[in-house]
Each structure stands twice: as structure tokens, then as C-alpha cells.
Motif scaffolding. Sequence first.
Motif, PDB file in Angstrom:
ATOM      1  N   MET A   1      55.818 -15.061 -66.167  1.00 42.93           N
ATOM      2  CA  MET A   1      54.666 -15.692 -65.554  1.00 42.93           C
ATOM      3  C   MET A   1      54.879 -15.747 -64.039  1.00 42.93           C
ATOM      4  O   MET A   1      55.970 -16.012 -63.567  1.00 42.93           O
ATOM      5  N   GLY A   2      53.792 -15.522 -63.285  1.00 40.08           N
ATOM      6  CA  GLY A   2      53.869 -15.524 -61.836  1.00 40.08           C
ATOM      7  C   GLY A   2      53.831 -16.923 -61.249  1.00 40.08           C
ATOM      8  O   GLY A   2      53.673 -17.919 -61.944  1.00 40.08           O
ATOM      9  N   THR A   3      53.966 -16.990 -59.946  1.00 41.21           N
ATOM     10  CA  THR A   3      53.921 -18.266 -59.227  1.00 41.21           C
ATOM     11  C   THR A   3      52.481 -18.732 -59.080  1.00 41.21           C
ATOM     12  O   THR A   3      51.598 -17.935 -58.750  1.00 41.21           O
ATOM     13  N   VAL A   4      52.245 -20.014 -59.324  1.00 38.59           N
ATOM     14  CA  VAL A   4      50.902 -20.580 -59.157  1.00 38.59           C
ATOM     15  C   VAL A   4      50.613 -20.704 -57.666  1.00 38.59           C
ATOM     16  O   VAL A   4      51.401 -21.278 -56.915  1.00 38.59           O
ATOM     17  N   ARG A   5      49.478 -20.154 -57.234  1.00 36.52           N
ATOM     18  CA  ARG A   5      49.121 -20.186 -55.816  1.00 36.52           C
ATOM     19  C   ARG A   5      47.834 -20.950 -55.558  1.00 36.52           C
ATOM     20  O   ARG A   5      47.584 -21.380 -54.451  1.00 36.52           O
ATOM     21  N   THR A   6      47.003 -21.087 -56.589  1.00 38.39           N
ATOM     22  CA  THR A   6      45.724 -21.781 -56.426  1.00 38.39           C
ATOM     23  C   THR A   6      45.491 -22.720 -57.607  1.00 38.39           C
ATOM     24  O   THR A   6      46.054 -22.525 -58.689  1.00 38.39           O
ATOM     25  N   ALA A   7      44.651 -23.734 -57.376  1.00 42.51           N
ATOM     26  CA  ALA A   7      44.289 -24.682 -58.428  1.00 42.51           C
ATOM     27  C   ALA A   7      42.872 -25.160 -58.187  1.00 42.51           C
ATOM     28  O   ALA A   7      42.378 -25.153 -57.055  1.00 42.51           O
ATOM     29  N   VAL A   8      42.217 -25.570 -59.259  1.00 41.04           N
ATOM     30  CA  VAL A   8      40.890 -26.166 -59.178  1.00 41.04           C
ATOM     31  C   VAL A   8      41.037 -27.631 -59.567  1.00 41.04           C
ATOM     32  O   VAL A   8      41.638 -27.947 -60.598  1.00 41.04           O
TER      33      VAL A   8
ATOM     34  N   ALA B   1      52.831 -28.877 -52.032  1.00 46.40           N
ATOM     35  CA  ALA B   1      53.664 -27.987 -52.855  1.00 46.40           C
ATOM     36  C   ALA B   1      53.367 -26.513 -52.581  1.00 46.40           C
ATOM     37  O   ALA B   1      53.918 -25.638 -53.252  1.00 46.40           O
ATOM     38  N   GLY B   2      52.473 -26.244 -51.621  1.00 48.33           N
ATOM     39  CA  GLY B   2      52.154 -24.864 -51.272  1.00 48.33           C
ATOM     40  C   GLY B   2      51.094 -24.225 -52.149  1.00 48.33           C
ATOM     41  O   GLY B   2      50.962 -23.006 -52.180  1.00 48.33           O
ATOM     42  N   ILE B   3      50.336 -25.056 -52.849  1.00 53.15           N
ATOM     43  CA  ILE B   3      49.280 -24.545 -53.734  1.00 53.15           C
ATOM     44  C   ILE B   3      47.925 -24.867 -53.119  1.00 53.15           C
ATOM     45  O   ILE B   3      47.643 -26.022 -52.785  1.00 53.15           O
ATOM     46  N   GLU B   4      47.092 -23.847 -52.957  1.00 49.37           N
ATOM     47  CA  GLU B   4      45.758 -24.040 -52.389  1.00 49.37           C
ATOM     48  C   GLU B   4      44.836 -24.628 -53.452  1.00 49.37           C
ATOM     49  O   GLU B   4      44.653 -24.050 -54.519  1.00 49.37           O
ATOM     50  N   ALA B   5      44.275 -25.807 -53.172  1.00 50.74           N
ATOM     51  CA  ALA B   5      43.410 -26.485 -54.140  1.00 50.74           C
ATOM     52  C   ALA B   5      41.964 -26.445 -53.672  1.00 50.74           C
ATOM     53  O   ALA B   5      41.673 -26.679 -52.506  1.00 50.74           O
ATOM     54  N   THR B   6      41.067 -26.151 -54.606  1.00 49.89           N
ATOM     55  CA  THR B   6      39.637 -26.239 -54.364  1.00 49.89           C
ATOM     56  C   THR B   6      39.133 -27.438 -55.148  1.00 49.89           C
ATOM     57  O   THR B   6      39.330 -27.520 -56.357  1.00 49.89           O
ATOM     58  N   VAL B   7      38.506 -28.384 -54.453  1.00 49.53           N
ATOM     59  CA  VAL B   7      38.015 -29.614 -55.085  1.00 49.53           C
ATOM     60  C   VAL B   7      36.520 -29.478 -55.334  1.00 49.53           C
ATOM     61  O   VAL B   7      35.763 -29.136 -54.432  1.00 49.53           O
ATOM     62  N   HIS B   8      36.101 -29.747 -56.558  1.00 49.88           N
ATOM     63  CA  HIS B   8      34.682 -29.734 -56.922  1.00 49.88           C
ATOM     64  C   HIS B   8      34.243 -31.171 -57.180  1.00 49.88           C
ATOM     65  O   HIS B   8      34.874 -31.899 -57.939  1.00 49.88           O
ATOM     66  N   GLU B   9      33.154 -31.576 -56.540  1.00 49.61           N
ATOM     67  CA  GLU B   9      32.634 -32.939 -56.650  1.00 49.61           C
ATOM     68  C   GLU B   9      31.166 -32.864 -57.063  1.00 49.61           C
ATOM     69  O   GLU B   9      30.426 -32.000 -56.599  1.00 49.61           O
ATOM     70  N   ALA B  10      30.739 -33.805 -57.911  1.00 47.48           N
ATOM     71  CA  ALA B  10      29.358 -33.819 -58.404  1.00 47.48           C
ATOM     72  C   ALA B  10      28.351 -34.198 -57.331  1.00 47.48           C
ATOM     73  O   ALA B  10      27.220 -33.722 -57.345  1.00 47.48           O
ATOM     74  N   TYR B  11      28.755 -35.044 -56.391  1.00 49.69           N
ATOM     75  CA  TYR B  11      27.824 -35.515 -55.360  1.00 49.69           C
ATOM     76  C   TYR B  11      27.892 -34.611 -54.139  1.00 49.69           C
ATOM     77  O   TYR B  11      28.984 -34.225 -53.709  1.00 49.69           O
ATOM     78  N   PRO B  12      26.747 -34.271 -53.544  1.00 50.41           N
ATOM     79  CA  PRO B  12      26.733 -33.319 -52.438  1.00 50.41           C
ATOM     80  C   PRO B  12      27.264 -33.877 -51.119  1.00 50.41           C
ATOM     81  O   PRO B  12      27.656 -33.128 -50.247  1.00 50.41           O
ATOM     82  N   GLY B  13      27.287 -35.197 -50.957  1.00 47.60           N
ATOM     83  CA  GLY B  13      27.724 -35.784 -49.694  1.00 47.60           C
ATOM     84  C   GLY B  13      28.766 -36.851 -49.912  1.00 47.60           C
ATOM     85  O   GLY B  13      29.463 -36.871 -50.918  1.00 47.60           O
ATOM     86  N   GLY B  14      28.835 -37.770 -48.961  1.00 49.51           N
ATOM     87  CA  GLY B  14      29.788 -38.871 -49.048  1.00 49.51           C
ATOM     88  C   GLY B  14      29.415 -39.865 -50.131  1.00 49.51           C
ATOM     89  O   GLY B  14      28.451 -39.676 -50.877  1.00 49.51           O
ATOM     90  N   ALA B  15      30.151 -40.937 -50.197  1.00 47.12           N
ATOM     91  CA  ALA B  15      29.957 -41.939 -51.248  1.00 47.12           C
ATOM     92  C   ALA B  15      28.908 -42.985 -50.897  1.00 47.12           C
ATOM     93  O   ALA B  15      28.733 -43.938 -51.642  1.00 47.12           O
ATOM     94  N   ASP B  16      28.203 -42.823 -49.801  1.00 48.76           N
ATOM     95  CA  ASP B  16      27.183 -43.798 -49.418  1.00 48.76           C
ATOM     96  C   ASP B  16      26.176 -43.964 -50.555  1.00 48.76           C
ATOM     97  O   ASP B  16      25.574 -43.010 -51.012  1.00 48.76           O
ATOM     98  N   GLY B  17      26.022 -45.187 -51.021  1.00 49.25           N
ATOM     99  CA  GLY B  17      25.078 -45.466 -52.082  1.00 49.25           C
ATOM    100  C   GLY B  17      25.598 -45.176 -53.480  1.00 49.25           C
ATOM    101  O   GLY B  17      24.946 -45.472 -54.457  1.00 49.25           O
ATOM    102  N   VAL B  18      26.785 -44.593 -53.595  1.00 52.74           N
ATOM    103  CA  VAL B  18      27.345 -44.262 -54.898  1.00 52.74           C
ATOM    104  C   VAL B  18      28.365 -45.314 -55.322  1.00 52.74           C
ATOM    105  O   VAL B  18      28.363 -45.788 -56.432  1.00 52.74           O
ATOM    106  N   GLY B  19      29.242 -45.699 -54.442  1.00 53.30           N
ATOM    107  CA  GLY B  19      30.281 -46.677 -54.747  1.00 53.30           C
ATOM    108  C   GLY B  19      30.394 -47.681 -53.633  1.00 53.30           C
ATOM    109  O   GLY B  19      30.032 -47.408 -52.494  1.00 53.30           O
ATOM    110  N   ALA B  20      30.883 -48.855 -53.963  1.00 54.63           N
ATOM    111  CA  ALA B  20      30.951 -49.903 -52.967  1.00 54.63           C
ATOM    112  C   ALA B  20      32.355 -50.126 -52.439  1.00 54.63           C
ATOM    113  O   ALA B  20      32.528 -50.590 -51.331  1.00 54.63           O
ATOM    114  N   MET B  21      33.354 -49.836 -53.255  1.00 55.80           N
ATOM    115  CA  MET B  21      34.727 -50.096 -52.829  1.00 55.80           C
ATOM    116  C   MET B  21      35.697 -49.287 -53.663  1.00 55.80           C
ATOM    117  O   MET B  21      35.333 -48.712 -54.680  1.00 55.80           O
TER     118      MET B  21
END
Length: 109
Positions: free
Chosen positions: A1-8, A26-46
Motif C-alpha cells: 500500500m502506498g503513502t496516504v497523501r490526501t484525505a476528505v 502529518a503532511g496529508i492534504e485535507a479537503t473539508v466539505h461543509e453543508a453550509y455555504p458560509g460562516g456559522a452566523d445564524g446557525v450556531g450560537a456558541m
Amino acid sequence: MGTVRTAVVIGGGIGGTVTAMALARAGIEATVHEAYPGGADGVGAMLSLAPNGLAALRIVGAEEAVRAAGHPVPAWSWPTVRDAGSPSSTASPDCPPPTRWPAPTCTGR
């Protein structure tokens, strides 16, 4: 098995963000997927962090910045289904007892 270079990472909340930071260290490029298109304004309070959450932030070098931006919460009331409609012994006067589940959290003033 090869070295892990990317993660989702699914979710841009505290868990996903810290996971992506740890992967980057750790040297692994991560791509983060989020359901909300912007910041947390109006989504969470704390965001509250238990000691293990602060320990995770310490590992990725973010604890000091988070502590500087936040403030300690000296008391906390976590409502449960059985508390619905009845006063809780730990509830703040600023926090009404929950009437539905999931109940909103409240820390008072």
C-alpha cells in the motif's frame, strides 16, 4: 500500500477543522466539505469545549488562540427530556426549562 497523501473531511465544525489541521501537520492534504455555504452566523450560537477538546487543540497548536478568543463558562445546565416542563435544579434564571427535545442549550449571563 502506498503513502496516504490526501484525505476528505466531512464537516467544517470543530471536529472537522481540528482533524484537517492534524492531517496537515502529518503532511496529508485535507479537503473539508461543509453543508453550509458560509460562516456559522445564524446557525450556531456558541461552542463549548471539554478538557479533552482543549487537549486536542493543544496538540495542533491552537489551544492558546482559542482560549484567548473565548471565555470560561462557570456553570452549565444541560436539559434532558425529563426536565421538559419542570424547573431544573441547575438551571440559570436566564434559561427557561426546555419544552421540546432536542432542547436548546443555555449558559445564562
